[in-house]
Design a protein around this motif. Structure first.
Motif, short mmCIF file in Angstrom:
data_model
loop_
_atom_site.label_atom_id
_atom_site.label_comp_id
_atom_site.label_asym_id
_atom_site.label_seq_id
_atom_site.Cartn_x
_atom_site.Cartn_y
_atom_site.Cartn_z
N ALA A 267 0.70 -1.33 0.09
CA ALA A 267 0.00 0.19 0.04
C ALA A 267 0.95 1.24 -0.08
O ALA A 267 0.45 2.27 -0.72
N ALA A 268 1.87 1.18 0.64
CA ALA A 268 2.93 2.40 0.52
C ALA A 268 3.76 2.41 -0.82
O ALA A 268 4.15 3.55 -1.12
N ILE A 269 3.84 1.31 -1.43
CA ILE A 269 4.67 1.44 -2.54
C ILE A 269 3.87 1.84 -3.79
O ILE A 269 4.34 2.32 -4.69
N VAL A 270 2.52 1.32 -3.88
CA VAL A 270 1.49 1.52 -4.95
C VAL A 270 1.46 3.16 -5.33
O VAL A 270 1.28 3.11 -6.68
N PRO A 271 1.16 4.05 -4.51
CA PRO A 271 0.68 5.19 -4.81
C PRO A 271 1.76 6.11 -6.08
O PRO A 271 2.92 5.90 -5.71
N SER A 272 1.26 6.53 -7.21
CA SER A 272 2.02 6.94 -8.13
C SER A 272 2.91 8.26 -7.65
O SER A 272 3.94 8.50 -8.01
N ALA A 273 2.21 8.98 -6.79
CA ALA A 273 2.74 10.38 -6.43
C ALA A 273 3.74 10.25 -5.06
O ALA A 273 4.95 10.76 -5.31
N THR A 274 3.69 9.23 -4.52
CA THR A 274 4.46 8.97 -3.15
C THR A 274 4.97 7.69 -3.07
O THR A 274 6.21 7.36 -2.47
N GLY A 275 4.91 6.61 -3.78
CA GLY A 275 5.25 5.17 -3.81
C GLY A 275 6.46 4.95 -4.83
O GLY A 275 7.19 6.09 -5.28
N LEU A 276 6.65 3.75 -5.27
CA LEU A 276 7.71 3.51 -6.04
C LEU A 276 7.35 2.63 -7.49
O LEU A 276 8.11 2.09 -7.98
N ARG A 277 6.21 2.99 -7.72
CA ARG A 277 5.75 2.38 -9.31
C ARG A 277 6.62 3.05 -10.23
O ARG A 277 7.01 4.24 -10.17
N THR A 278 6.61 2.29 -11.49
CA THR A 278 7.23 2.81 -12.54
C THR A 278 6.10 2.56 -13.75
O THR A 278 5.00 2.32 -13.27
N GLY A 279 6.27 2.78 -14.97
CA GLY A 279 5.39 2.70 -16.02
C GLY A 279 5.20 0.97 -16.01
O GLY A 279 4.29 0.82 -16.79
N ARG A 280 5.80 0.28 -15.46
CA ARG A 280 5.64 -1.28 -15.82
C ARG A 280 4.62 -1.71 -14.48
O ARG A 280 5.05 -1.34 -13.56
N ARG A 281 3.90 -2.67 -14.81
CA ARG A 281 3.02 -3.37 -13.76
C ARG A 281 4.00 -4.15 -12.78
O ARG A 281 4.97 -4.77 -13.13
N MET A 282 3.63 -4.07 -11.57
CA MET A 282 4.43 -4.67 -10.24
C MET A 282 4.01 -6.23 -10.72
O MET A 282 2.99 -6.50 -10.88
N SER A 283 5.10 -6.86 -10.19
CA SER A 283 4.89 -8.67 -10.13
C SER A 283 5.92 -9.12 -9.62
O SER A 283 6.98 -8.52 -8.95
N HIS A 284 5.44 -10.22 -9.09
CA HIS A 284 6.37 -11.20 -8.05
C HIS A 284 6.81 -12.25 -8.73
O HIS A 284 6.30 -12.87 -9.83
N VAL A 285 8.07 -12.51 -8.70
CA VAL A 285 8.70 -13.68 -9.17
C VAL A 285 9.35 -14.61 -8.11
O VAL A 285 10.19 -14.06 -7.28
N PHE A 286 9.06 -15.90 -8.28
CA PHE A 286 9.60 -16.96 -7.40
C PHE A 286 10.63 -17.71 -8.26
O PHE A 286 10.59 -17.80 -9.12
N VAL A 287 11.99 -17.63 -7.69
CA VAL A 287 13.32 -18.21 -8.31
C VAL A 287 13.40 -19.54 -7.42
O VAL A 287 13.65 -19.64 -6.30
N MET A 288 13.11 -20.58 -8.33
CA MET A 288 13.23 -21.80 -7.60
C MET A 288 14.12 -22.75 -7.83
O MET A 288 14.77 -22.83 -9.02
N ASP A 289 14.58 -23.51 -6.91
CA ASP A 289 15.61 -24.50 -6.90
C ASP A 289 14.99 -25.88 -6.81
O ASP A 289 14.88 -26.15 -5.60
N VAL A 290 14.63 -26.59 -7.92
CA VAL A 290 13.71 -27.78 -7.85
C VAL A 290 14.72 -28.87 -8.09
O VAL A 290 15.31 -29.06 -9.22
N PRO A 291 14.93 -29.90 -7.18
CA PRO A 291 15.84 -30.83 -7.08
C PRO A 291 15.58 -31.91 -8.23
O PRO A 291 16.68 -32.08 -8.94
N ALA A 292 14.44 -32.09 -8.88
CA ALA A 292 14.20 -32.62 -10.17
C ALA A 292 14.12 -32.08 -11.29
O ALA A 292 14.23 -32.78 -12.35
N TYR A 293 14.48 -30.84 -11.24
CA TYR A 293 14.50 -30.20 -12.47
C TYR A 293 16.12 -29.46 -12.87
O TYR A 293 16.64 -29.13 -11.94
N PRO A 294 16.51 -29.83 -14.03
CA PRO A 294 17.82 -29.36 -14.32
C PRO A 294 18.21 -27.89 -14.48
O PRO A 294 19.34 -27.66 -15.21
#
Length: 464
Positions: A267-294
């Motif tokens: 909620a503090a990050i999103v406001p365009s005037a006081t937050g940290l948004r850019t022209g790009r949509r915010m999104s989350h990424v999981f970086v995963m270390d899956v033992p069975a995947y190479p």
């Protein structure tokens, strides 16, 4: 003599608590996984090369030498007597015979001598029925303080053949720590995590929150916060606002969530005037270390966008591609997930996938190979894609999985963690500075990996 029974916790004994003649006996069945782990440590690349065949001749029956029985002795010493904190300093053991997968072994350790200030000598023996496989003595340094360890934590072993996080840590080694505002670190985990990251040279923490509460947590858990800047604010909402202000002013290069709700920080990050948004949509990424995947696997978005439309998804895809570049994947393969691999107007996820692929064809999404719709199995399994006759440079080789919505993403990520033994780091992108959203369920390794990703992204941003 006492016979060990199933338990959920191990409590040790200090030197003074151990009695001469005290005995523990543990029964154990040899498993295939144990043989493989011992082979990995010992350098025996093929522990099954000389093994016997089963009665029907269809599957080998792995066998192991006395080393595995010795490991059982060590396990009894380190878990039961004396228990957690025991250090093995010397042993004189003889070996006779081999154990096979499925064999029932019986390990017995008995205290035969105590040597002040902390040495204990134990007679050790491992039997298979009447056969003695290991016999001799082991000298240990008894624990100096009593403590209890959870059995589930002590026996959770996962083979990580690709060690994705290890590579991320190595990428960070020669980079300077980045300044990170830790927002409202008012419990043990949210305070200890960034301090551990600082110890590893990943960040320079700026602790933002109620000063009295942070100091009380530090004192209660023996944490030294004296080297780090502490910004005093009244409560969690104020902490989020102040951390964002520090980022806007250039005083910090990144943010890390502490013991406040994710919604409060966003909620503090999103406001365009006081937050940290850019022209790009915010999104989350999981970086995963899956033992069975190479390879490293990115999953997006499972934490921020609840039901993104196709415009949102284009930004989500682009954010993930740019993160993959930073993490060392030059041309990431992006699989747009759906339940099927054909476009069906009645299934919006398949239509969005087709549109995203065309946007990539037209240069609206750049830097990666994008294909979809692809079902999960076709995205990560070459064999599954081949069976369905899917011809695609992405199918079976995906670096990035783009999910239809937050619910699907959350299920994919959690299933990989809890059923496939995956570790995950997470980061929020599409903001002026990278943001880490830690979870109370994260292990120390996962928290450090998230901070390593944050560090790599912050340095990439600084270089333009």
């Amino acid at each position: 003599m006492t016979s060990a029974s199933p338990m959920t916790q191990f409590t040790n004994q200090t030197f003074d608590q151990i009695s001469l003649g005290e005995t523990v006996t543990v029964a154990h069945t040899v498993t295939r996984d144990e043989v493989e782990l011992l082979a990995l440590v010992s350098g025996d690349a093929n522990p099954f090369a000389d093994c016997e065949a089963l009665a029907d001749g269809t599957e080998p029956l792995p066998r192991c030498d006395g080393v595995s029985a010795e490991a059982l002795v060590h396990g009894v010493l380190k878990r039961r007597l004396p228990g957690p904190g025991t250090v093995i300093v010397a042993h004189a053991l003889t070996y006779a015979g081999q154990a096979h997968v499925g064999d029932e072994l019986m390990a017995t350790v008995t205290v035969t001598d105590k040597q002040a200030p902390d040495r204990v000598v134990l007679a050790c023996q491992v039997r298979r029925g009447e056969d003695v496989l290991v016999d001799g003595h082991v000298t240990v340094q008894a624990p100096s303080a009593q403590r209890t360890v959870d059995e589930r934590e002590s026996t959770n072993v996962v083979l990580r053949r690709h060690d994705v996080f290890g590579r991320l840590f190595r990428q960070c080694e020669h980079l300077l720590p980045v300044t990170c505002a830790v927002v409202h670190p008012c419990d043990r985990d949210s305070l200890a995590g960034p301090l551990e990251a600082a110890r590893h040279g990943l960040i320079t923490p700026v602790l933002v929150g109620p000063q009295a509460k942070i100091r009380a947590v530090a004192e209660a858990h023996g944490l030294d916060i004296s080297p780090w800047r502490l910004v005093d604010v009244e409560h969690s909402h104020a902490a989020a606002a102040q951390a964002v202000a520090l980022a806007r002013a250039g005083e910090v290069q990144s943010l890390m969530k502490g013991s406040l709700h994710t919604d409060e920080l966003l909620a503090a990050i999103v406001p365009s005037a006081t937050g940290l948004r850019t022209g790009r949509r915010m999104s989350h990424v999981f970086v995963m270390d899956v033992p069975a995947y190479p390879r490293m696997l990115l999953v997006t978005d499972a934490a921020v966008n609840i039901a993104p439309n196709v415009r949102d998804k284009a930004d989500i895809v682009q954010n993930a591609i740019e993160l993959a570049h930073i993490l060392g994947v030059a041309q990431p393969k992006v699989a747009i997930l759906a339940a099927v691999e054909t476009v069906n107007p009645d299934m919006p996820a398949t239509v969005d996938a087709a549109m995203l692929c065309k946007m990539a064809d037209r240069g609206q999404i750049t830097g990666g190979l994008v294909d979809g719709p692809l079902a999960f199995d076709n995205a990560i399994s070459i064999e599954a894609a081949r069976t369905k006759k899917i011809e695609s440079p992405v199918a079976g080789l995906a670096d990035i999985l783009v999910v239809p919505d937050l619910e699907a993403g959350n299920m994919v990520a959690k299933q990989l963690q809890y059923l496939a033994g995956a570790d995950s780091a997470g980061i929020v992108l599409g903001t002026r500075v990278p943001v880490v959203l830690t979870s109370r369920a994260d292990s120390v390794r996962m928290r450090l990996a998230s901070t390593a990703v944050l560090k790599l992204v912050a340095h990439a941003r600084a270089q333009g």
